[in-house]
Design an enzyme around this catalytic site. Structure first.
Site, PDB file in Angstrom:
ATOM      1  N   ASP A  67       0.813  -1.213   0.000  1.00  0.00           N
ATOM      2  CA  ASP A  67       0.000   0.000   0.000  1.00  0.00           C
ATOM      3  C   ASP A  67       0.850   1.267   0.000  1.00  0.00           C
ATOM      4  O   ASP A  67       2.076   1.204   0.168  1.00  0.00           O
ATOM      5  CB  ASP A  67      -0.957  -0.005   1.213  1.00  0.00           C
ATOM      6  N   ASN A 135      -7.454  -2.951  14.330  1.00  0.00           N
ATOM      7  CA  ASN A 135      -8.852  -3.223  13.961  1.00  0.00           C
ATOM      8  C   ASN A 135      -8.958  -4.379  12.964  1.00  0.00           C
ATOM      9  O   ASN A 135     -10.009  -4.603  12.373  1.00  0.00           O
ATOM     10  CB  ASN A 135      -9.519  -1.966  13.392  1.00  0.00           C
ATOM     11  N   HIS A 137      -7.162  -4.714  10.140  1.00  0.00           N
ATOM     12  CA  HIS A 137      -6.892  -4.439   8.729  1.00  0.00           C
ATOM     13  C   HIS A 137      -5.612  -5.124   8.265  1.00  0.00           C
ATOM     14  O   HIS A 137      -4.684  -5.337   9.045  1.00  0.00           O
ATOM     15  CB  HIS A 137      -6.913  -2.937   8.409  1.00  0.00           C
ATOM     16  N   GLU A 142      -9.653  -1.924   5.328  1.00  0.00           N
ATOM     17  CA  GLU A 142     -10.304  -1.666   6.605  1.00  0.00           C
ATOM     18  C   GLU A 142     -11.544  -2.551   6.786  1.00  0.00           C
ATOM     19  O   GLU A 142     -12.035  -3.150   5.819  1.00  0.00           O
ATOM     20  CB  GLU A 142     -10.704  -0.180   6.675  1.00  0.00           C
TER      21      GLU A 142
HETATM   22  C1  GLP Z   1      -0.324   0.139   8.772  1.00  0.00           C
HETATM   23  C2  GLP Z   1      -0.060  -0.573   7.411  1.00  0.00           C
HETATM   24  C3  GLP Z   1      -0.234  -2.049   7.529  1.00  0.00           C
HETATM   25  C4  GLP Z   1       0.418  -2.493   8.835  1.00  0.00           C
HETATM   26  C5  GLP Z   1      -0.405  -2.002   9.990  1.00  0.00           C
HETATM   27  C6  GLP Z   1       0.223  -2.258  11.356  1.00  0.00           C
HETATM   28  O1  GLP Z   1      -1.267   1.137   8.724  1.00  0.00           O
HETATM   29  N1  GLP Z   1      -0.786  -0.123   6.285  1.00  0.00           N
HETATM   30  O2  GLP Z   1       0.343  -2.693   6.407  1.00  0.00           O
HETATM   31  O3  GLP Z   1       0.472  -3.888   8.903  1.00  0.00           O
HETATM   32  O4  GLP Z   1      -0.807  -0.671   9.816  1.00  0.00           O
HETATM   33  O5  GLP Z   1       1.275  -1.387  11.609  1.00  0.00           O
HETATM   34  P1  GLP Z   1       2.327  -1.611  12.742  1.00  0.00           P
HETATM   35  O6  GLP Z   1       3.207  -2.729  12.301  1.00  0.00           O
HETATM   36  O7  GLP Z   1       3.078  -0.318  12.846  1.00  0.00           O
HETATM   37  O8  GLP Z   1       1.579  -1.936  13.977  1.00  0.00           O
END
Ligand code: GLP
Length: 240
Positions: A67, A135, A137, A142
């Site tokens: 993304d 959440n 995702h 989402e």
């Molecule tokens: C972000 C990314 C995801 C990631 C998630 C968790 O917003 N788009 O790909 O897995 O949130 O992030 P983190 O590893 O910092 O907890």
């Protein structure tokens, strides 16, 4: 879904990186699906170490990121383009033409989604790395996203913007939109590794492992995939 419980973040990064290192050794021209966020930082460090020791090369590896934020230029330090270069690409011998990240700098974002989706459909991902949002995702898909979704522009949930505001000066600076691979694109990968650490992920991990398969919890789509490994530390596993 195979679940591997480890002690802490250090061990999580070691176990997860070994899966990637083994694949790169076995298939030097593999297609890797990559993720951003805090979770993969330790794994990326281990990949860089392995490259520096001469154990692996990224010369023929192709990468596909999940993304990218909209509204940020690629050279913004919080763009995922910058993140990937800073934390992995600048330290290994990957070829720039083998790096694929959705580009939100273009004028026609719908067209960019179509372009990226075509790239994904033409190149099967051998191993997809995922983190998980609190959440549920995956990528930026989402809650409520269809399991058949393909690359698209999505509006970030307030919870996600809240969680990610730590990287910005204030919540107002956190982008509201992003381009993300769809859930179908993620499920098209041959193998998937999801990593999660820390108490903040315990509830999501409990829902993933013990909850039902529902579009209200995007990561539950992984239960429909035949080759998923979930690697979690003690804190992320604390509600199981
Ligand atoms: C972000 C990314 C995801 C990631 C998630 C968790 O917003 N788009 O790909 O897995 O949130 O992030 P983190 O590893 O910092 O907890």
């Amino acid at each position: 879904m195979k679940v591997i419980k480890v002690k802490d973040y250090q061990e999580l990064s070691e176990v997860a990186s070994k899966i990637f290192i083994d694949l790169i050794k076995e298939k030097p021209d593999c297609n890797l699906g990559l993720a951003t966020g805090s979770s993969p930082l330790g794994l990326y460090e281990k990949l860089i170490e392995s490259y520096k020791k001469g154990e692996i090369s990224f010369k023929n590896v192709k990468t596909y990121n999940l993304d990218e934020y909209c509204e940020l230029p690629r050279n913004h330090e919080q763009s995922y383009f910058s993140f990937m270069h800073r934390n992995l690409f600048d330290h290994v011998d990957v070829s720039p033409e083998n790096i694929n990240i959705p580009n939100s700098e273009v004028e026609d974002l719908e067209k960019e989604c179509e372009r990226y989706n075509n790239v994904l459909n033409a190149n099967k991902i051998d191993l997809q790395l995922l983190g998980i949002g609190a959440n549920g995702h995956i990528g930026f898909n989402e809650p409520g996203t269809s399991f058949t979704s393909q690359t698209s522009i999505i509006e970030l949930a307030e919870k996600t913007r809240e969680d990610n505001k730590r990287f910005f000066n204030s919540i107002d600076e956190v982008p509201k939109y992003a381009i993300t691979m769809g859930i179908k694109n993620i499920l098209d990968a041959k193998a998937i590794v999801l990593i999660a650490n820390g108490k903040n992920k315990a509830d999501a991990i409990n829902k993933l492992i013990n909850g039902e398969v529902t579009e209200d919890f995007p990561a539950s789509a992984l239960k429909n995939h035949p080759n998923v490994t979930v690697i979690i530390d003690e804190e992320a596993a604390s509600l199981l």
